[in-house]
Design a protein around this motif. Structure first.
Motif, mmCIF file in Angstrom:
data_model
loop_
_atom_site.group_PDB
_atom_site.id
_atom_site.type_symbol
_atom_site.label_atom_id
_atom_site.label_comp_id
_atom_site.label_asym_id
_atom_site.label_seq_id
_atom_site.Cartn_x
_atom_site.Cartn_y
_atom_site.Cartn_z
ATOM 1 N N ILE A 93 40.192 33.325 50.084
ATOM 2 C CA ILE A 93 41.350 32.692 49.444
ATOM 3 C C ILE A 93 42.317 33.824 49.111
ATOM 4 O O ILE A 93 42.039 34.653 48.249
ATOM 5 C CB ILE A 93 40.974 31.927 48.160
ATOM 6 C CG1 ILE A 93 39.888 30.888 48.432
ATOM 7 C CG2 ILE A 93 42.212 31.249 47.574
ATOM 8 C CD1 ILE A 93 39.438 30.114 47.198
ATOM 9 N N GLY A 94 43.436 33.859 49.829
ATOM 10 C CA GLY A 94 44.356 34.977 49.644
ATOM 11 C C GLY A 94 43.663 36.282 49.988
ATOM 12 O O GLY A 94 43.049 36.422 51.038
ATOM 13 N N MET A 95 43.727 37.252 49.074
ATOM 14 C CA MET A 95 43.096 38.551 49.292
ATOM 15 C C MET A 95 41.691 38.623 48.701
ATOM 16 O O MET A 95 41.063 39.672 48.723
ATOM 17 C CB MET A 95 43.968 39.657 48.686
ATOM 18 C CG MET A 95 45.226 39.910 49.469
ATOM 19 S SD MET A 95 44.835 40.536 51.114
ATOM 20 C CE MET A 95 46.155 39.812 52.060
ATOM 21 N N SER A 96 41.202 37.518 48.158
ATOM 22 C CA SER A 96 39.854 37.479 47.588
ATOM 23 C C SER A 96 38.888 36.884 48.602
ATOM 24 O O SER A 96 39.208 35.898 49.269
ATOM 25 C CB SER A 96 39.838 36.647 46.304
ATOM 26 O OG SER A 96 40.728 37.191 45.349
ATOM 27 N N ALA A 97 37.710 37.493 48.716
ATOM 28 C CA ALA A 97 36.740 37.039 49.716
ATOM 29 C C ALA A 97 35.330 37.098 49.150
ATOM 30 O O ALA A 97 35.003 37.969 48.338
ATOM 31 C CB ALA A 97 36.835 37.905 50.971
ATOM 32 N N GLY A 98 34.498 36.157 49.575
ATOM 33 C CA GLY A 98 33.086 36.137 49.208
ATOM 34 C C GLY A 98 32.237 36.018 50.456
ATOM 35 O O GLY A 98 32.649 35.397 51.446
ATOM 36 N N LEU A 99 31.053 36.617 50.441
ATOM 37 C CA LEU A 99 30.182 36.647 51.617
ATOM 38 C C LEU A 99 29.119 35.557 51.551
ATOM 39 O O LEU A 99 28.545 35.288 50.493
ATOM 40 C CB LEU A 99 29.505 38.015 51.729
ATOM 41 C CG LEU A 99 30.437 39.225 51.885
ATOM 42 C CD1 LEU A 99 29.622 40.512 51.932
ATOM 43 C CD2 LEU A 99 31.298 39.090 53.129
ATOM 44 N N LEU A 100 28.864 34.960 52.708
ATOM 45 C CA LEU A 100 27.844 33.917 52.826
ATOM 46 C C LEU A 100 27.090 34.119 54.127
ATOM 47 O O LEU A 100 27.689 34.142 55.206
ATOM 48 C CB LEU A 100 28.498 32.529 52.819
ATOM 49 C CG LEU A 100 27.609 31.345 53.229
ATOM 50 C CD1 LEU A 100 26.550 31.080 52.165
ATOM 51 C CD2 LEU A 100 28.437 30.092 53.470
ATOM 52 N N TYR A 101 25.773 34.295 54.028
ATOM 53 C CA TYR A 101 24.935 34.348 55.226
ATOM 54 C C TYR A 101 24.548 32.930 55.612
ATOM 55 O O TYR A 101 24.028 32.176 54.787
ATOM 56 C CB TYR A 101 23.678 35.182 54.973
ATOM 57 C CG TYR A 101 23.943 36.666 54.942
ATOM 58 C CD1 TYR A 101 23.934 37.411 56.115
ATOM 59 C CD2 TYR A 101 24.213 37.317 53.744
ATOM 60 C CE1 TYR A 101 24.186 38.776 56.094
ATOM 61 C CE2 TYR A 101 24.465 38.679 53.709
ATOM 62 C CZ TYR A 101 24.450 39.401 54.889
ATOM 63 O OH TYR A 101 24.706 40.747 54.867
ATOM 64 N N VAL A 102 24.824 32.578 56.840
ATOM 65 C CA VAL A 102 24.458 31.254 57.333
ATOM 66 C C VAL A 102 22.980 31.262 57.700
ATOM 67 O O VAL A 102 22.534 32.083 58.505
ATOM 68 C CB VAL A 102 25.314 30.881 58.561
ATOM 69 C CG1 VAL A 102 24.727 29.682 59.279
ATOM 70 C CG2 VAL A 102 26.741 30.595 58.133
ATOM 71 N N ASP A 103 22.231 30.379 57.080
ATOM 72 C CA ASP A 103 20.809 30.197 57.373
ATOM 73 C C ASP A 103 20.654 28.821 58.009
ATOM 74 O O ASP A 103 20.969 27.803 57.391
ATOM 75 C CB ASP A 103 19.997 30.284 56.075
ATOM 76 C CG ASP A 103 18.492 30.270 56.320
ATOM 77 O OD1 ASP A 103 18.058 29.732 57.363
ATOM 78 O OD2 ASP A 103 17.754 30.791 55.467
ATOM 79 N N LYS A 104 20.189 28.782 59.252
ATOM 80 C CA LYS A 104 20.113 27.508 59.974
ATOM 81 C C LYS A 104 19.155 26.518 59.318
ATOM 82 O O LYS A 104 19.196 25.322 59.592
ATOM 83 C CB LYS A 104 19.699 27.754 61.427
ATOM 84 C CG LYS A 104 20.786 28.441 62.249
ATOM 85 C CD LYS A 104 20.360 28.656 63.690
ATOM 86 C CE LYS A 104 20.258 27.357 64.438
ATOM 87 N NZ LYS A 104 19.967 27.537 65.873
ATOM 88 N N ASN A 105 18.280 27.009 58.441
ATOM 89 C CA ASN A 105 17.348 26.118 57.750
ATOM 90 C C ASN A 105 17.958 25.488 56.500
ATOM 91 O O ASN A 105 17.362 24.606 55.893
ATOM 92 C CB ASN A 105 16.071 26.884 57.375
ATOM 93 C CG ASN A 105 15.307 27.344 58.607
ATOM 94 O OD1 ASN A 105 15.187 26.593 59.572
ATOM 95 N ND2 ASN A 105 14.820 28.573 58.589
ATOM 96 N N THR A 106 19.128 25.981 56.098
ATOM 97 C CA THR A 106 19.829 25.408 54.945
ATOM 98 C C THR A 106 21.040 24.645 55.459
ATOM 99 O O THR A 106 21.956 25.232 56.022
ATOM 100 C CB THR A 106 20.278 26.511 53.965
ATOM 101 O OG1 THR A 106 19.136 27.271 53.554
ATOM 102 C CG2 THR A 106 20.948 25.911 52.742
#
Length: 484
Positions: A77-90
């Motif tokens: 969002i704009g210059m702010s970012a958060g990391l998310l690992y995609v897990d196919k089991n979730t």
């Protein structure tokens, strides 16, 4: 029968993809655009947009994406970012995107915040990687003496690292998640590489043999690719000097991927064809921006790889690298945009074709860009054959509106970027002010273009406009002895 086989193949392909949904809360970013992105590859560092939407007036958002394998993604969002690992089991994630209190509007640098997960399962990839990262941080920074041994690269640190490997291996051995185990292996390996990299060829070869040689390339694992990129930081400087000369000759004189590969295969770090080709793509990306190499030949060899590589991954990475290095070069097409100006009219490059277009990016918090707006006001009166477009990068639309209200004497096209973060990416904006000059046919003329006022005794855009004026309005000259 053939039809049945085709249906079965199609169904199998569908099963390879996992549909994942994010249910999110971002109350500090109401009505802002949120983008879900991932890296196309870790060599060119191109990003792909998975999905995007607007945070609604209540602060809620929902995003859906299909994934073939586990990977690291970003929510921006704009210059702010958060990391998310995609897990196919979730299949579903419930996430809170917190307010980014450490950054301000007056920065153009991306800043990472920690996403808050609700009801995250203890066997989810995000949970496990966060847990491992905490273990690693404690190992590195929880003991001052150990940190000192690491800084001084003492042998005792290597012993501690070996003990840590054993401990971590036991802790996560029951989790059958390939991405996790590769992540752990190469995060630890990266530390080992930093400890051993300056200790001579023997240790460098140990790192190569232990982590890269005869190991599968994990294109989508960020830890593996960080390790790879550090090891092959300057691929064409890795071999011995006599090989480096052959590399330069293969690029500059022979313009041949085959000859470049032959030159490098004499190095122990380029013995495996697949690994070697990936390192060559990275090396060519570096070479394009070096004065040692012929830029046209570098592009030609990359195009050869993109067309003829044995590996589809490498074809795509080479294509991405070509796009990256050609981006904003003279005579390449300028990135498109569509924005509303202060009069509520749509401004885009199509509507501006036929004239040179001078774009400046500015903000109400940047004094230099505000000063240049005063000079642009003079230039746009002087050079009527130029389109002038000013794009305001204020996040707060009220600041933009106040600026327009207080400067109603500025009548050229002035637009707000409307939270379209891709404008930053497409025009590689990392500082203000930034300028671009676009040809009448929509291609780049100058990037970065000269500023309105001379900087450090350099040219100003006024000189360029003067030259364009002469070219457009050529006056007839008298020829000696000729008829007038």
């Amino acid at each position: 029968m053939l039809r049945l086989i085709a249906i079965l193949i199609f169904c199998f392909q569908i099963q390879n993809f996992s549909a994942i949904t994010i249910y999110g809360r971002a109350p500090s970013y109401k009505n802002k655009t949120i983008k879900w992105i991932k890296k196309s590859d870790y060599i060119s560092n191109q990003f792909t947009t998975i999905n995007k939407t607007k945070v609604d007036s209540k602060g809620n958002f929902e995003l859906k994406g299909d994934f073939e394998s586990s990977c690291l993604t970003e929510l921006n969002i704009g210059m702010s970012a958060g990391l998310l690992y995609v897990d196919k089991n979730t299949k579903n994630y419930t996430i809170f995107f917190p307010e980014d209190s450490t950054t301000s509007e007056s920065t153009l640098k991306k800043h990472f915040i920690q996403l808050i997960f609700q009801d995250l399962q203890s066997d989810d990839l995000n949970y496990l990687i966060l847990d491992f990262n905490n273990q690693l941080d404690y190992f590195l920074f929880g003991d001052n003496e150990k940190l000192l041994r690491f800084a001084k690269q003492k042998p005792e640190f290597q012993d501690s690292l070996n003990d840590f490997k054993i401990k971590i291996g036991k802790k996560y051995q029951n989790f059958q998640i390939k991405f996790l185990h590769n992540y752990i292996r190469y995060e630890v390996g990266l530390i080992e590489q930093m400890v051993l990299e300056n200790k001579g060829e023997k240790f460098k070869y140990y790192i190569y043999k232990n982590y890269l040689s005869q190991h599968q390339i994990n294109y989508n694992n960020n830890a593996y690719m960080d390790f790879f990129n550090k090891f092959y930081d300057k691929p064409f400087r890795l071999p011995k000097s006599d090989i480096i000369e052959k590399v330069n000759f293969a690029i500059n004189n022979l313009n041949s991927f085959e000859e470049l590969s032959k030159a490098l295969e004499n190095s122990i770090y380029f013995q495996e064809k697949k690994l070697s080709e990936l390192a060559i793509i990275k090396g060519l990306g570096n070479a394009f921006f070096s004065n040692e190499y012929d830029k046209n030949n570098v592009l030609s060899i990359l195009e050869e790889i993109a067309l003829n590589s044995m590996w589809d991954n490498h074809k795509k990475i080479a294509e991405n690298m070509i796009f990256t290095i050609k981006k904003l070069l003279p005579n390449t097409f300028a990135p498109l945009f569509s924005l509303k100006n202060q009069y509520d009219s749509i401004i885009n490059l199509k509507s501006l074709k036929g004239k040179y277009t001078y774009i400046n990016f500015f903000s109400s918090w940047n004094s230099e860009s505000l000063h240049d707006m005063e000079i642009i006001n003079q230039l746009q009166k002087k050079y009527t054959f130029i389109n002038f477009v000013s794009i305001n990068l204020d996040d707060n639309i009220n600041n933009y509106n106040d600026y327009i209200k207080n400067h109603n004497q500025y009548t050229w096209n002035i637009c707000n970027y409307d939270n379209k973060i891709e404008i930053f990416e497409n025009y590689s904006i990392d500082h203000l002010p930034t300028y671009v000059l676009i040809n009448p046919n929509g291609t780049i003329c100058q990037y970065p273009a000269y500023p309105p006022s001379p900087l450090y005794n350099n040219s100003s855009i006024d000189e360029t406009f003067f030259d364009i004026d002469k070219k457009i309005n050529k006056k007839e000259t008298f020829k000696i002895g000729g008829k007038n």
